[in-house]
Design an enzyme around this catalytic site. Structure first.
Site, PDB file in Angstrom:
ATOM      1  N   HIS A 307       0.844  -1.187   0.000  1.00 23.69           N
ATOM      2  CA  HIS A 307       0.000   0.000   0.000  1.00 23.69           C
ATOM      3  C   HIS A 307       0.875   1.231   0.000  1.00 23.69           C
ATOM      4  CE1 HIS A 307      -3.141   2.841   1.050  1.00 23.69           C
ATOM      5  NE2 HIS A 307      -3.987   1.912   0.654  1.00 23.69           N
ATOM      6  N   ASP A 364      -8.022  -5.268  -0.088  1.00 21.53           N
ATOM      7  CA  ASP A 364      -8.527  -6.109  -1.170  1.00 21.53           C
ATOM      8  C   ASP A 364      -8.152  -7.577  -1.032  1.00 21.53           C
ATOM      9  OD1 ASP A 364      -9.733  -3.997  -2.632  1.00 21.53           O
ATOM     10  OD2 ASP A 364      -7.751  -3.344  -3.264  1.00 21.53           O
TER      11      ASP A 364
HETATM   12  N1  CMC Z   1       4.116  -7.660  -4.831  1.00 21.24           N
HETATM   13  C1  CMC Z   1       5.461  -7.654  -4.980  1.00 21.24           C
HETATM   14  N2  CMC Z   1       6.230  -6.562  -4.780  1.00 21.24           N
HETATM   15  C2  CMC Z   1       5.625  -5.433  -4.430  1.00 21.24           C
HETATM   16  C3  CMC Z   1       4.218  -5.360  -4.255  1.00 21.24           C
HETATM   17  C4  CMC Z   1       3.453  -6.539  -4.472  1.00 21.24           C
HETATM   18  N3  CMC Z   1       2.136  -6.524  -4.315  1.00 21.24           N
HETATM   19  N4  CMC Z   1       3.870  -4.105  -3.906  1.00 21.24           N
HETATM   20  C5  CMC Z   1       5.019  -3.405  -3.865  1.00 21.24           C
HETATM   21  N5  CMC Z   1       6.082  -4.197  -4.182  1.00 21.24           N
HETATM   22  C6  CMC Z   1       7.498  -3.801  -4.184  1.00 21.24           C
HETATM   23  C7  CMC Z   1       7.849  -2.986  -5.413  1.00 21.24           C
HETATM   24  O1  CMC Z   1       8.274  -3.801  -6.482  1.00 21.24           O
HETATM   25  C8  CMC Z   1       8.941  -2.096  -4.872  1.00 21.24           C
HETATM   26  O2  CMC Z   1      10.110  -2.868  -4.794  1.00 21.24           O
HETATM   27  P1  CMC Z   1      11.565  -2.166  -5.022  1.00 21.24           P
HETATM   28  O3  CMC Z   1      11.721  -1.182  -3.901  1.00 21.24           O
HETATM   29  O4  CMC Z   1      12.531  -3.308  -4.976  1.00 21.24           O
HETATM   30  O5  CMC Z   1      11.503  -1.523  -6.379  1.00 21.24           O
HETATM   31  C9  CMC Z   1       8.493  -1.806  -3.444  1.00 21.24           C
HETATM   32  O6  CMC Z   1       7.709  -2.931  -3.060  1.00 21.24           O
HETATM   33  C10 CMC Z   1       7.673  -0.520  -3.286  1.00 21.24           C
HETATM   34  O7  CMC Z   1       6.549  -0.616  -4.160  1.00 21.24           O
HETATM   35  P2  CMC Z   1       5.980   0.587  -5.044  1.00 21.24           P
HETATM   36  O8  CMC Z   1       5.305   0.017  -6.252  1.00 21.24           O
HETATM   37  O9  CMC Z   1       7.053   1.606  -5.272  1.00 21.24           O
HETATM   38  O10 CMC Z   1       4.920   1.197  -4.042  1.00 21.24           O
HETATM   39  P3  CMC Z   1       3.743   2.156  -4.411  1.00 21.24           P
HETATM   40  O11 CMC Z   1       3.398   2.902  -3.181  1.00 21.24           O
HETATM   41  O12 CMC Z   1       4.035   2.960  -5.640  1.00 21.24           O
HETATM   42  O13 CMC Z   1       2.531   1.153  -4.821  1.00 21.24           O
HETATM   43  C11 CMC Z   1       0.724  -0.353  -4.637  1.00 21.24           C
HETATM   44  C12 CMC Z   1       1.558   0.732  -3.935  1.00 21.24           C
HETATM   45  C13 CMC Z   1      -0.529  -0.627  -3.835  1.00 21.24           C
HETATM   46  C14 CMC Z   1       0.284   0.154  -6.034  1.00 21.24           C
HETATM   47  C15 CMC Z   1       1.590  -1.644  -4.771  1.00 21.24           C
HETATM   48  O14 CMC Z   1       1.952  -2.126  -3.491  1.00 21.24           O
HETATM   49  C16 CMC Z   1       0.893  -2.738  -5.577  1.00 21.24           C
HETATM   50  O15 CMC Z   1       0.951  -2.732  -6.810  1.00 21.24           O
HETATM   51  N6  CMC Z   1       0.169  -3.696  -4.892  1.00 21.24           N
HETATM   52  C17 CMC Z   1      -0.602  -4.710  -5.574  1.00 21.24           C
HETATM   53  C18 CMC Z   1      -1.927  -4.131  -6.046  1.00 21.24           C
HETATM   54  C19 CMC Z   1      -2.903  -3.915  -4.912  1.00 21.24           C
HETATM   55  O16 CMC Z   1      -3.110  -4.779  -4.077  1.00 21.24           O
HETATM   56  N7  CMC Z   1      -3.550  -2.744  -4.937  1.00 21.24           N
HETATM   57  C20 CMC Z   1      -4.580  -2.390  -3.926  1.00 21.24           C
HETATM   58  C21 CMC Z   1      -4.122  -1.289  -3.031  1.00 21.24           C
HETATM   59  S1  CMC Z   1      -5.160  -1.047  -1.583  1.00 21.24           S
HETATM   60  C22 CMC Z   1      -6.722  -0.602  -2.120  1.00 21.24           C
HETATM   61  C23 CMC Z   1      -6.819   0.525  -3.068  1.00 21.24           C
HETATM   62  O17 CMC Z   1      -5.997   1.440  -3.126  1.00 21.24           O
HETATM   63  O18 CMC Z   1      -7.785   0.528  -3.780  1.00 21.24           O
END
Ligand code: CMC
Length: 428
Positions: A307, A364
């Site tokens: 998140h 989710d």
């Molecule tokens: N699986 C594997 N690796 C992950 C995941 C995941 N679900 N989420 C984040 N990471 C890793 C990412 O690759 C990065 O690694 P590194 O530092 O080595 O490059 C690190 O963790 C930080 O992630 P980020 O993508 O920079 O973080 P963000 O704040 O931009 O993204 C997020 C947040 C929710 C989009 C992301 O965690 C994600 O894609 N999660 C899966 C989709 C999901 O469950 N979304 C629902 C969010 S909650 C409800 C809502 O908002 O509606």
């Protein structure tokens, strides 16, 4: 702590005021930055460090895992309140009295009729259309049937727009589902409360006696409350920015629905269930999928994990996990993917990749398992999220308009070509 932040650019130093929120969060007020520095801007893709507004609606502390609507903890609201009470609280700022709540419900029911012509628009969609696309389009179309613009300086006008969208959106949600199932389209009943009406409109079968199962009602009420607002997330920011051009409430909400659809936002609930099904079909080997999620050359992500704001357990996920256990137990449903989900969670919470990055289950991760147990088709999961988020979007839109916020219009750092002369097509 000094009440200003000092910024040094080359020879020059600039002071900017610090502002504090009611929970002692601190922000640097850079409103005067560009003027004072002769054109310097901040750059922050994804707004990871940027507050877009001041807001009094929802407080969340991602480090501590705290979520409160208008000061009330999510745990207490999910346990004690009805979804309509929470909607009123979010939109108007305080819990309603008994009279305020019954008036709100009566006004919503009075405004729940959707023009019959909307059915023609619905009819023109293929049955295969994703219900989120249908819902976003129909919500935007409502503007054409309710063309009066809202005078935001009039509380009465604002209130009327709010009860109209609160009344009509559940009808559109139910129609989107019923169209897919080939069922007749129906309206809300004046005898039922808000959540009962949602259940009836979604599940009523013409050939069957209808009754409300209290387990289903209780679970749905809780899920809707847990999704009702989440401060400046992607869809709420979309609603605010669209509304900041003084576009109307309905189209701003339609834009929010589109933003919610993506798998990184609300669409994750559908993606989680599809992921769990794929793991099950592949023999239930969770370790294989954990390895894929950690492999930077593999686009696979563990959906329902991570998140932007929570670097601790998402408090909503804790409540939903417990509810999933209870609902499946109460309804006598055995769903093997619940065990796969619990297995994945356990492995992730012990794995250094997830621990180091502070990746925890989010809202989710378990919600789809409950929706499925309630008999809601997987393509409707994100639509259910939208239904829950509606009061949050309304509250954000109303706050933005009442605070007379300026049009949302970020700056950019241009990295393209410098000036060049036009080249005639024959000479390229
Ligand atoms: N699986 C594997 N690796 C992950 C995941 C995941 N679900 N989420 C984040 N990471 C890793 C990412 O690759 C990065 O690694 P590194 O530092 O080595 O490059 C690190 O963790 C930080 O992630 P980020 O993508 O920079 O973080 P963000 O704040 O931009 O993204 C997020 C947040 C929710 C989009 C992301 O965690 C994600 O894609 N999660 C899966 C989709 C999901 O469950 N979304 C629902 C969010 S909650 C409800 C809502 O908002 O509606």
């Amino acid at each position: 702590m000094s009440e200003t932040a000092r910024l040094i650019i080359g020879e020059n130093a600039y002071e900017f005021p610090l502002v504090k929120g009611t929970e002692n969060e601190v922000a640097i007020d850079v409103k005067q930055l560009r003027g004072a520095t002769n054109g310097v801007i901040t750059i922050d893709p994804g707004f990871k460090n940027t507050g877009s507004c001041e807001s009094a609606i929802t407080f969340l502390d991602g480090e501590k895992g705290i979520l409160r609507y208008r000061g009330y903890s999510i745990e207490e609201l999910a346990e004690e309140a009805s979804f309509l009470e929470v909607a009123y609280l979010l939109i108007f700022g305080d819990l309603p009295t008994r009279d305020q709540l019954s008036k709100f419900l009566a006004d919503i029911r009075d405004n729940s009729i959707v023009d019959e012509e909307v059915k023609k628009i619905l009819d023109s969609f293929p049955k295969s259309a994703h219900p989120m696309g249908v819902l976003s389009s129909l919500t935007a179309a409502l503007t054409a049937f309710n063309p009066e613009s809202v005078n935001v300086d009039s509380e009465a006008d604002m209130y009327n727009a709010i009860v109209r969208i609160m009344g009509k959106l559940p009808v559109l949600v139910a129609w989107a589902m019923r169209k897919k199932q080939g069922l007749p389209l129906i309206y809300a009943s004046e005898r039922l409360d808000y959540v009962d009406n949602i259940i009836r409109m979604m599940f009523l079968k013409p050939h069957k006696e209808f009754f409300i199962n209290p387990i289903i009602k209780n679970a749905l009420n809780k899920l809707l409350i847990l999704h009702a607002d989440h401060e400046q997330n992607c869809s709420a920011s979309t609603v605010r920015i669209v509304g900041s051009s003084h576009a109307g409430l309905f189209v701003s909400i339609a834009a929010g629905i589109s933003a919610l659809w993506g798998p990184l936002h609300g669409g994750a609930n559908q993606a989680v269930l599809e992921m769990l099904e794929a793991i099950k079909a592949d023999g239930g080997d969770t370790k294989k999928y954990m390895a894929k999620a950690k492999d930077k050359n593999d686009p696979f992500r563990l959906m329902g994990f991570g998140h932007r704001v929570y670097k601790n357990f998402d408090p909503r996920a804790r409540i939903i996990k417990k509810a999933a256990d209870e609902v499946l137990n109460d309804l006598g449903v055995e769903d093997p993917i619940l065990e796969i989900a619990k297995g994945l969670e356990k492995e992730a919470l012990e794995d250094p990749y997830f621990v180091d990055r502070k990746l925890y289950p989010n809202v989710d991760f378990y919600s789809g398992i409950i929706y499925r147990a309630l008999g809601i088709p997987v393509e409707m999961f994100t639509v259910m999220f939208a239904l829950g988020r509606l009061p949050g979007w309304i509250a954000q839109w109303r706050e933005m308009r009442l605070r007379k916020e300026p049009i949302g219009r970020p700056r950019q750092l241009y990295t393209g070509e410098n000036h060049r002369s036009f080249v005639n097509i024959d000479e390229r």
